[in-house]
Design a protein around this motif. Sequence first.
Motif, PDB file in Angstrom:
ATOM      1  N   ASN A 182       0.841  -1.192   0.000  1.00 55.07           N
ATOM      2  CA  ASN A 182       0.000   0.000   0.000  1.00 55.07           C
ATOM      3  C   ASN A 182       0.881   1.248   0.000  1.00 55.07           C
ATOM      4  N   ALA A 183       0.832   1.993  -1.095  1.00 55.55           N
ATOM      5  CA  ALA A 183       1.695   3.168  -1.250  1.00 55.55           C
ATOM      6  C   ALA A 183       1.401   4.249  -0.216  1.00 55.55           C
ATOM      7  N   ASP A 184       0.214   4.227   0.380  1.00 58.74           N
ATOM      8  CA  ASP A 184      -0.120   5.214   1.403  1.00 58.74           C
ATOM      9  C   ASP A 184       0.724   5.045   2.668  1.00 58.74           C
ATOM     10  N   ASP A 185       1.420   3.906   2.767  1.00 59.28           N
ATOM     11  CA  ASP A 185       2.257   3.647   3.947  1.00 59.28           C
ATOM     12  C   ASP A 185       3.704   4.082   3.750  1.00 59.28           C
ATOM     13  N   ILE A 186       4.019   4.693   2.614  1.00 58.71           N
ATOM     14  CA  ILE A 186       5.385   5.177   2.389  1.00 58.71           C
ATOM     15  C   ILE A 186       5.825   6.165   3.472  1.00 58.71           C
ATOM     16  N   PRO A 187       4.952   7.082   3.933  1.00 59.64           N
ATOM     17  CA  PRO A 187       5.371   7.970   5.035  1.00 59.64           C
ATOM     18  C   PRO A 187       5.793   7.208   6.293  1.00 59.64           C
ATOM     19  N   LEU A 188       5.174   6.054   6.552  1.00 64.79           N
ATOM     20  CA  LEU A 188       5.556   5.244   7.717  1.00 64.79           C
ATOM     21  C   LEU A 188       6.973   4.702   7.564  1.00 64.79           C
ATOM     22  N   LEU A 189       7.348   4.382   6.333  1.00 66.67           N
ATOM     23  CA  LEU A 189       8.687   3.838   6.080  1.00 66.67           C
ATOM     24  C   LEU A 189       9.770   4.901   6.253  1.00 66.67           C
ATOM     25  N   VAL A 190       9.509   6.100   5.744  1.00 64.59           N
ATOM     26  CA  VAL A 190      10.570   7.108   5.726  1.00 64.59           C
ATOM     27  C   VAL A 190      10.710   7.852   7.054  1.00 64.59           C
ATOM     28  N   GLN A 191       9.658   7.868   7.877  1.00 64.67           N
ATOM     29  CA  GLN A 191       9.697   8.669   9.096  1.00 64.67           C
ATOM     30  C   GLN A 191      10.843   8.299  10.049  1.00 64.67           C
ATOM     31  N   PRO A 192      11.105   6.993  10.315  1.00 63.45           N
ATOM     32  CA  PRO A 192      12.228   6.670  11.203  1.00 63.45           C
ATOM     33  C   PRO A 192      13.575   7.161  10.680  1.00 63.45           C
ATOM     34  N   ILE A 193      13.726   7.236   9.359  1.00 66.90           N
ATOM     35  CA  ILE A 193      14.967   7.765   8.784  1.00 66.90           C
ATOM     36  C   ILE A 193      15.021   9.272   8.980  1.00 66.90           C
ATOM     37  N   LEU A 194      13.902   9.940   8.746  1.00 62.79           N
ATOM     38  CA  LEU A 194      13.847  11.385   8.963  1.00 62.79           C
ATOM     39  C   LEU A 194      14.113  11.735  10.431  1.00 62.79           C
ATOM     40  N   ASP A 195      13.668  10.869  11.334  1.00 67.69           N
ATOM     41  CA  ASP A 195      13.854  11.104  12.773  1.00 67.69           C
ATOM     42  C   ASP A 195      15.241  10.707  13.269  1.00 67.69           C
ATOM     43  N   GLY A 196      16.060  10.134  12.385  1.00 63.38           N
ATOM     44  CA  GLY A 196      17.399   9.707  12.777  1.00 63.38           C
ATOM     45  C   GLY A 196      17.420   8.440  13.608  1.00 63.38           C
ATOM     46  N   LYS A 197      16.346   7.650  13.541  1.00 60.30           N
ATOM     47  CA  LYS A 197      16.256   6.428  14.341  1.00 60.30           C
ATOM     48  C   LYS A 197      16.680   5.175  13.569  1.00 60.30           C
ATOM     49  N   ALA A 198      16.733   5.265  12.255  1.00 62.12           N
ATOM     50  CA  ALA A 198      17.056   4.095  11.439  1.00 62.12           C
ATOM     51  C   ALA A 198      17.733   4.514  10.148  1.00 62.12           C
ATOM     52  N   GLU A 199      18.507   3.577   9.602  1.00 62.52           N
ATOM     53  CA  GLU A 199      19.113   3.758   8.283  1.00 62.52           C
ATOM     54  C   GLU A 199      18.373   2.939   7.224  1.00 62.52           C
ATOM     55  N   ILE A 200      17.751   1.838   7.682  1.00 61.92           N
ATOM     56  CA  ILE A 200      16.953   0.981   6.807  1.00 61.92           C
ATOM     57  C   ILE A 200      15.671   0.650   7.546  1.00 61.92           C
ATOM     58  N   VAL A 201      14.543   0.758   6.868  1.00 64.45           N
ATOM     59  CA  VAL A 201      13.248   0.421   7.459  1.00 64.45           C
ATOM     60  C   VAL A 201      12.541  -0.562   6.533  1.00 64.45           C
ATOM     61  N   VAL A 202      12.129  -1.688   7.087  1.00 66.87           N
ATOM     62  CA  VAL A 202      11.471  -2.742   6.304  1.00 66.87           C
ATOM     63  C   VAL A 202      10.004  -2.829   6.693  1.00 66.87           C
ATOM     64  N   GLY A 203       9.124  -2.813   5.712  1.00 70.71           N
ATOM     65  CA  GLY A 203       7.698  -2.918   5.974  1.00 70.71           C
ATOM     66  C   GLY A 203       7.295  -4.344   6.306  1.00 70.71           C
ATOM     67  N   THR A 204       6.593  -4.520   7.411  1.00 76.94           N
ATOM     68  CA  THR A 204       6.139  -5.842   7.837  1.00 76.94           C
ATOM     69  C   THR A 204       4.693  -6.053   7.401  1.00 76.94           C
ATOM     70  N   ARG A 205       4.477  -7.015   6.519  1.00 76.36           N
ATOM     71  CA  ARG A 205       3.135  -7.322   6.048  1.00 76.36           C
ATOM     72  C   ARG A 205       2.362  -8.133   7.092  1.00 76.36           C
ATOM     73  N   PRO A 206       1.032  -8.034   7.088  1.00 72.24           N
ATOM     74  CA  PRO A 206       0.223  -8.882   7.973  1.00 72.24           C
ATOM     75  C   PRO A 206       0.090 -10.275   7.363  1.00 72.24           C
ATOM     76  N   ILE A 207       1.163 -11.060   7.434  1.00 70.63           N
ATOM     77  CA  ILE A 207       1.244 -12.340   6.733  1.00 70.63           C
ATOM     78  C   ILE A 207       0.031 -13.229   7.003  1.00 70.63           C
ATOM     79  N   SER A 208      -0.377 -13.319   8.253  1.00 69.12           N
ATOM     80  CA  SER A 208      -1.482 -14.215   8.625  1.00 69.12           C
ATOM     81  C   SER A 208      -2.797 -13.822   7.977  1.00 69.12           C
ATOM     82  N   GLU A 209      -2.914 -12.563   7.570  1.00 70.40           N
ATOM     83  CA  GLU A 209      -4.181 -12.066   7.028  1.00 70.40           C
ATOM     84  C   GLU A 209      -4.222 -12.036   5.503  1.00 70.40           C
ATOM     85  N   ILE A 210      -3.118 -12.361   4.844  1.00 69.92           N
ATOM     86  CA  ILE A 210      -3.080 -12.294   3.380  1.00 69.92           C
ATOM     87  C   ILE A 210      -3.744 -13.538   2.800  1.00 69.92           C
ATOM     88  N   GLU A 211      -4.889 -13.355   2.163  1.00 71.24           N
ATOM     89  CA  GLU A 211      -5.720 -14.473   1.747  1.00 71.24           C
ATOM     90  C   GLU A 211      -5.095 -15.334   0.661  1.00 71.24           C
TER      91      GLU A 211
END
Length: 233
Positions: A97-126
């Motif tokens: 979901n492209a709407d979650d791109i801000p969630l990915l970049v925010q930790p980098i902008l905040d100086g908390k991470a250099e790489i951020v990986v999106g975690t999918r809801p694996i159990s819910e993917i039909e």
Amino acid sequence: MTKLIIQIPCFNEEQSLKVTLPLLPREVPGIDEVEWLIIDDGSTDRTVEVAKELGVDHVVQLIRHQGLAKGFMAGVRACVEHGADIIVNTDADNQYNADDIPLLVQPILDGKAEIVVGTRPISEIEHFSPLKKIFQKMGSWLVRKVSQTEVYDAPSGFRAISREAAMRMHVFSKYTYTLETIIQAGKHGMAIMSVPIRTNDFLRESRLIHSIPRYLSHSFNTVIRIFMTYQPM
């Protein structure tokens, strides 16, 4: 001024790009400039033409099909050359979901991470079979142990990378970059973290996973080889 480039590795994605590209953002909080880049991995259809028609800013063209790992790294290098401060990688099949791109970049902008990986809801993917869900979770557990990181969806291609991390990144695998880059980041002491993200409806079959046994074999060999490279004793 902070520039974000969203990159998409592509191999014959003429149809899927018509869905994926229009959903990408042109504005992201904390970012001054957002650009799009595709990596054409030797496509034989109208991938490049469709991408340009839909407003992509940059195109990296590989003369012949070289696979996802090579395409990913070609894109990362191009993003750095085009002045990206942050790179977001996503898939052409609109899985993430492209709407979650801000969630990915925010930790980098905040100086908390250099790489951020999106975690999918694996159990819910039909469209994921029960067996695939089990192996996805087992594989991520193994990568966490080997890399000593807290990444809960290691095969996820939806990730943000800082410019500094991108410049230190190397992928030797010809198959996929997802596991190798996490282990490499852990062994290099990079700040890497996960954030929960959403997925979209099923669009097409995976181009990477043709069969579960083959995928597991490639993934296991990648994990062992990279672990031995960085911790041979």
